[in-house]
Design a protein around this motif. Structure first.
Motif, PDB file in Angstrom:
ATOM      1  N   TYR A 250     -13.945   8.126   1.393  1.00 49.99           N
ATOM      2  CA  TYR A 250     -15.121   7.545   2.043  1.00 49.99           C
ATOM      3  C   TYR A 250     -14.741   6.777   3.305  1.00 49.99           C
ATOM      4  CZ  TYR A 250     -17.918   8.668  -2.102  1.00 49.99           C
ATOM      5  OH  TYR A 250     -18.566   9.322  -3.127  1.00 49.99           O
ATOM      6  N   GLY A 251     -13.622   6.073   3.246  1.00 51.24           N
ATOM      7  CA  GLY A 251     -13.172   5.346   4.425  1.00 51.24           C
ATOM      8  C   GLY A 251     -12.782   6.272   5.556  1.00 51.24           C
ATOM      9  N   ILE A 252     -12.132   7.373   5.220  1.00 54.18           N
ATOM     10  CA  ILE A 252     -11.665   8.307   6.249  1.00 54.18           C
ATOM     11  C   ILE A 252     -12.840   9.013   6.926  1.00 54.18           C
ATOM     12  CG2 ILE A 252     -10.318  10.400   6.693  1.00 54.18           C
ATOM     13  CD1 ILE A 252      -8.546   9.613   4.295  1.00 54.18           C
ATOM     14  N   ILE A 253     -13.826   9.446   6.148  1.00 58.83           N
ATOM     15  CA  ILE A 253     -14.884  10.290   6.724  1.00 58.83           C
ATOM     16  C   ILE A 253     -16.063   9.507   7.280  1.00 58.83           C
ATOM     17  CG2 ILE A 253     -14.321  12.204   5.174  1.00 58.83           C
ATOM     18  CD1 ILE A 253     -17.001  11.526   3.683  1.00 58.83           C
ATOM     19  N   TYR A 254     -16.232   8.218   6.864  1.00 57.36           N
ATOM     20  CA  TYR A 254     -17.531   7.592   7.111  1.00 57.36           C
ATOM     21  C   TYR A 254     -17.491   6.135   7.534  1.00 57.36           C
ATOM     22  CZ  TYR A 254     -22.635   7.291   6.241  1.00 57.36           C
ATOM     23  OH  TYR A 254     -23.995   7.165   6.366  1.00 57.36           O
ATOM     24  N   ASP A 255     -16.432   5.405   7.126  1.00 59.62           N
ATOM     25  CA  ASP A 255     -16.499   3.951   7.276  1.00 59.62           C
ATOM     26  C   ASP A 255     -15.110   3.384   7.554  1.00 59.62           C
ATOM     27  OD1 ASP A 255     -16.890   1.219   7.069  1.00 59.62           O
ATOM     28  OD2 ASP A 255     -18.205   1.335   5.322  1.00 59.62           O
ATOM     29  N   ALA A 256     -14.790   3.213   8.839  1.00 60.81           N
ATOM     30  CA  ALA A 256     -13.481   2.689   9.225  1.00 60.81           C
ATOM     31  C   ALA A 256     -13.267   1.269   8.709  1.00 60.81           C
ATOM     32  CB  ALA A 256     -13.337   2.728  10.741  1.00 60.81           C
ATOM     33  N   GLU A 257     -14.322   0.464   8.688  1.00 61.81           N
ATOM     34  CA  GLU A 257     -14.201  -0.899   8.172  1.00 61.81           C
ATOM     35  C   GLU A 257     -13.839  -0.895   6.694  1.00 61.81           C
ATOM     36  OE1 GLU A 257     -17.567  -3.346   8.986  1.00 61.81           O
ATOM     37  OE2 GLU A 257     -17.422  -3.115  11.162  1.00 61.81           O
ATOM     38  N   PHE A 258     -14.403   0.024   5.953  1.00 62.99           N
ATOM     39  CA  PHE A 258     -14.075   0.143   4.530  1.00 62.99           C
ATOM     40  C   PHE A 258     -12.625   0.573   4.360  1.00 62.99           C
ATOM     41  CE2 PHE A 258     -14.395   2.726   0.463  1.00 62.99           C
ATOM     42  CZ  PHE A 258     -14.406   1.618  -0.378  1.00 62.99           C
ATOM     43  N   PHE A 259     -12.144   1.480   5.189  1.00 63.05           N
ATOM     44  CA  PHE A 259     -10.736   1.896   5.141  1.00 63.05           C
ATOM     45  C   PHE A 259      -9.832   0.693   5.375  1.00 63.05           C
ATOM     46  CE2 PHE A 259      -6.777   3.641   6.778  1.00 63.05           C
ATOM     47  CZ  PHE A 259      -6.556   4.753   5.969  1.00 63.05           C
ATOM     48  N   THR A 260     -10.183  -0.140   6.352  1.00 60.79           N
ATOM     49  CA  THR A 260      -9.408  -1.355   6.632  1.00 60.79           C
ATOM     50  C   THR A 260      -9.459  -2.306   5.448  1.00 60.79           C
ATOM     51  OG1 THR A 260      -9.819  -1.154   9.004  1.00 60.79           O
ATOM     52  CG2 THR A 260      -9.188  -3.329   8.184  1.00 60.79           C
ATOM     53  N   TRP A 261     -10.647  -2.462   4.860  1.00 58.16           N
ATOM     54  CA  TRP A 261     -10.815  -3.343   3.685  1.00 58.16           C
ATOM     55  C   TRP A 261      -9.942  -2.861   2.523  1.00 58.16           C
ATOM     56  CZ3 TRP A 261     -12.519  -2.696  -1.350  1.00 58.16           C
ATOM     57  CH2 TRP A 261     -12.842  -3.850  -2.056  1.00 58.16           C
ATOM     58  N   LEU A 262      -9.881  -1.557   2.307  1.00 63.55           N
ATOM     59  CA  LEU A 262      -9.031  -1.015   1.246  1.00 63.55           C
ATOM     60  C   LEU A 262      -7.571  -1.364   1.493  1.00 63.55           C
ATOM     61  CD1 LEU A 262     -10.596   2.550   0.792  1.00 63.55           C
ATOM     62  CD2 LEU A 262     -10.709   0.658  -0.841  1.00 63.55           C
ATOM     63  N   ASN A 263      -7.133  -1.238   2.739  1.00 62.67           N
ATOM     64  CA  ASN A 263      -5.753  -1.596   3.071  1.00 62.67           C
ATOM     65  C   ASN A 263      -5.477  -3.066   2.825  1.00 62.67           C
ATOM     66  OD1 ASN A 263      -3.675   0.237   4.006  1.00 62.67           O
ATOM     67  ND2 ASN A 263      -5.131   0.905   5.572  1.00 62.67           N
ATOM     68  N   GLU A 264      -6.428  -3.906   3.213  1.00 64.18           N
ATOM     69  CA  GLU A 264      -6.244  -5.350   3.078  1.00 64.18           C
ATOM     70  C   GLU A 264      -6.257  -5.804   1.621  1.00 64.18           C
ATOM     71  OE1 GLU A 264      -9.456  -6.753   5.452  1.00 64.18           O
ATOM     72  OE2 GLU A 264      -8.329  -6.648   7.347  1.00 64.18           O
ATOM     73  N   ASN A 265      -6.917  -5.050   0.755  1.00 63.31           N
ATOM     74  CA  ASN A 265      -7.089  -5.464  -0.647  1.00 63.31           C
ATOM     75  C   ASN A 265      -6.420  -4.509  -1.636  1.00 63.31           C
ATOM     76  OD1 ASN A 265      -9.212  -7.829  -0.589  1.00 63.31           O
ATOM     77  ND2 ASN A 265      -9.938  -6.307   0.881  1.00 63.31           N
ATOM     78  N   LYS A 266      -5.516  -3.677  -1.134  1.00 66.02           N
ATOM     79  CA  LYS A 266      -4.987  -2.608  -1.973  1.00 66.02           C
ATOM     80  C   LYS A 266      -4.231  -3.114  -3.203  1.00 66.02           C
ATOM     81  CE  LYS A 266      -1.070  -1.949   1.209  1.00 66.02           C
ATOM     82  NZ  LYS A 266      -0.467  -1.011   2.188  1.00 66.02           N
ATOM     83  N   GLN A 267      -3.520  -4.238  -3.077  1.00 63.91           N
ATOM     84  CA  GLN A 267      -2.783  -4.732  -4.235  1.00 63.91           C
ATOM     85  C   GLN A 267      -3.726  -5.207  -5.325  1.00 63.91           C
ATOM     86  OE1 GLN A 267       0.567  -4.419  -4.655  1.00 63.91           O
ATOM     87  NE2 GLN A 267       0.111  -5.039  -6.753  1.00 63.91           N
ATOM     88  N   GLY A 268      -4.756  -5.952  -4.948  1.00 63.11           N
ATOM     89  CA  GLY A 268      -5.733  -6.407  -5.930  1.00 63.11           C
ATOM     90  C   GLY A 268      -6.501  -5.257  -6.551  1.00 63.11           C
ATOM     91  N   ILE A 269      -6.794  -4.238  -5.760  1.00 65.05           N
ATOM     92  CA  ILE A 269      -7.478  -3.056  -6.290  1.00 65.05           C
ATOM     93  C   ILE A 269      -6.574  -2.340  -7.289  1.00 65.05           C
ATOM     94  CG2 ILE A 269      -8.342  -0.763  -5.677  1.00 65.05           C
ATOM     95  CD1 ILE A 269      -9.227  -2.043  -2.970  1.00 65.05           C
ATOM     96  N   LYS A 270      -5.302  -2.247  -6.958  1.00 64.34           N
ATOM     97  CA  LYS A 270      -4.354  -1.596  -7.870  1.00 64.34           C
ATOM     98  C   LYS A 270      -4.256  -2.357  -9.180  1.00 64.34           C
ATOM     99  CE  LYS A 270      -0.015   0.935  -7.430  1.00 64.34           C
ATOM    100  NZ  LYS A 270       1.176   1.180  -6.594  1.00 64.34           N
ATOM    101  N   GLU A 271      -4.404  -3.675  -9.105  1.00 59.34           N
ATOM    102  CA  GLU A 271      -4.369  -4.518 -10.299  1.00 59.34           C
ATOM    103  C   GLU A 271      -5.719  -4.592 -11.013  1.00 59.34           C
ATOM    104  OE1 GLU A 271      -2.973  -8.217  -8.765  1.00 59.34           O
ATOM    105  OE2 GLU A 271      -0.971  -7.428  -8.271  1.00 59.34           O
TER     106      GLU A 271
END
Length: 357
Positions: free
Chosen positions: A188-209
């Protein structure tokens, strides 16, 4: 309770997202118009949630039956479709029966296809229990089964009455399944929402946990994007095709390796990297953008390479049977930067050979 609406006129429906939804079936009553409920689940999910769901429905005067199938993509077949239809006839289910999909993407896709066909259409409700099904397959009304010659080639567009997402169910999800779901999230970040892609990068450790607040935000955003796209293009005549980023390559991997040997999300992860590499070859994304895509996919323990045993010829053989083929021409979804993608139909065999061999 966060609510997202898929707005399709008389086929519109809500998506509810909340922790603990499976412990309180009160939310279901407004969506179940009849007194008879059939819950379709599998041997993995049923021991976790079926008894509690059944008891609460029965406490509210619902007559509940169950149909349980084996677990896994290898059971998303016409044989399973026939088995479930036969069980509905044996029960018997009527026009006012509601069938509830309790499980992941296989259960949801199979249940929806059965609901579309039984008595020419009965109501169904999605209760997705995997990350992949919560962010993608439970929303939008795509229902199907697989065939040895192609994934999701036999099915129907058929919308549910509602989708209920319990983020707590992710705590019982195996890590490999959770990682597979992240492929669709990243998409979704790649095709539609660059801000969401950035948010995923910024929060990736917490998301993984699996931090609960992050999961709720992440799933809500994915469902909102999916709803926005489906609202525009229910039956994939235009923008909805972008949701297939990585799937053309991914479906080829699944078909060649055998359904279930590579999880769908794993194949899509590798497929998105191949799509991004092809886009880089064609000058549509930069090296940095390609590296950002690969890095995020890799962080969530997803494969970034296809099977070493697959050749360009093998990929192409399967891709020519992909459901996105039009008039014999293969079509690919390729990123153009982060946050945007296009459908292209001018990819040459030579380009694919360079990419895949």
């Amino acid at each position: 309770m966060p609510t997202i609406t898929v707005d399709l006129d008389d086929r519109s429906y809500p998506i509810y997202i909340e922790t603990g939804i499976l412990k309180n079936t009160g939310f279901l009553f407004s969506e179940i118009r009849g007194q008879h409920v059939v819950i379709l689940s599998n041997v993995t999910v049923a021991p976790l949630y079926l008894e509690g769901l059944t008891q609460q429905l029965e406490a509210h005067k619902k007559n509940v039956d169950h149909i349980i199938i084996e677990d896994g993509e290898s059971f998303k077949t016409l044989d399973s479709f026939e088995f479930v239809l036969s069980k509905l006839l044996e029960i018997p289910a009527a026009r006012d029966t509601v069938i509830v999909a309790l499980g992941g993407g296989v259960i949801g896709d199979l249940c929806g296809f059965v609901a579309a066909c039984y008595l020419r259409g009965i109501d169904f409700i999605q209760i997705p229990t995997t990350l992949l099904s919560q962010v993608d397959s439970s929303v939008g009304g795509k229902t199907a089964v697989n065939h040895p010659l192609g994934k999701n080639m036999i099915g129907a567009f058929y919308q549910p009455q509602a989708v209920y997402i319990d983020t707590h169910s992710l705590t019982t999800l195996p890590e490999r399944e959770y990682a597979a779901g992240m492929a669709e999230v990243i998409k979704y970040g790649i095709i539609y929402d660059a801000e969401f892609f950035t948010w995923l990068n910024e929060n990736k450790q917490g998301i993984k946990e699996k931090k609960e607040a992050l999961l709720a935000t992440m799933i809500s955003r994915c469902c909102q994007i999916k709803a926005d796209i489906v609202n525009q293009d229910e039956k994939e005549h235009g923008v909805r095709a972008l949701l297939n980023l990585g799937h053309t390559f991914g479906h080829a991997i699944e078909a060649e390796q055998g359904y279930g040997n590579w999880l769908h999300g794993e194949a899509v992860g590798a497929g998105m990297v191949l799509a991004a590499k092809l886009s880089k070859m064609r000058g549509d994304i930069s090296l940095t953008q390609l590296q950002d895509i690969v890095s995020l996919i890799e962080f969530f323990d997803l494969p970034v390479d296809g099977p070493a045993t697959m050749t360009a010829e093998t990929y192409i053989q399967h891709m020519k049977r992909d459901k996105k083929v039009l008039s014999g021409t293969m079509r690919f979804i390729l990123p153009i930067g982060i946050g945007s993608a296009v459908v292209v139909s001018d990819v040459s065999t030579q380009e694919l050979t360079v990419l895949l061999d």
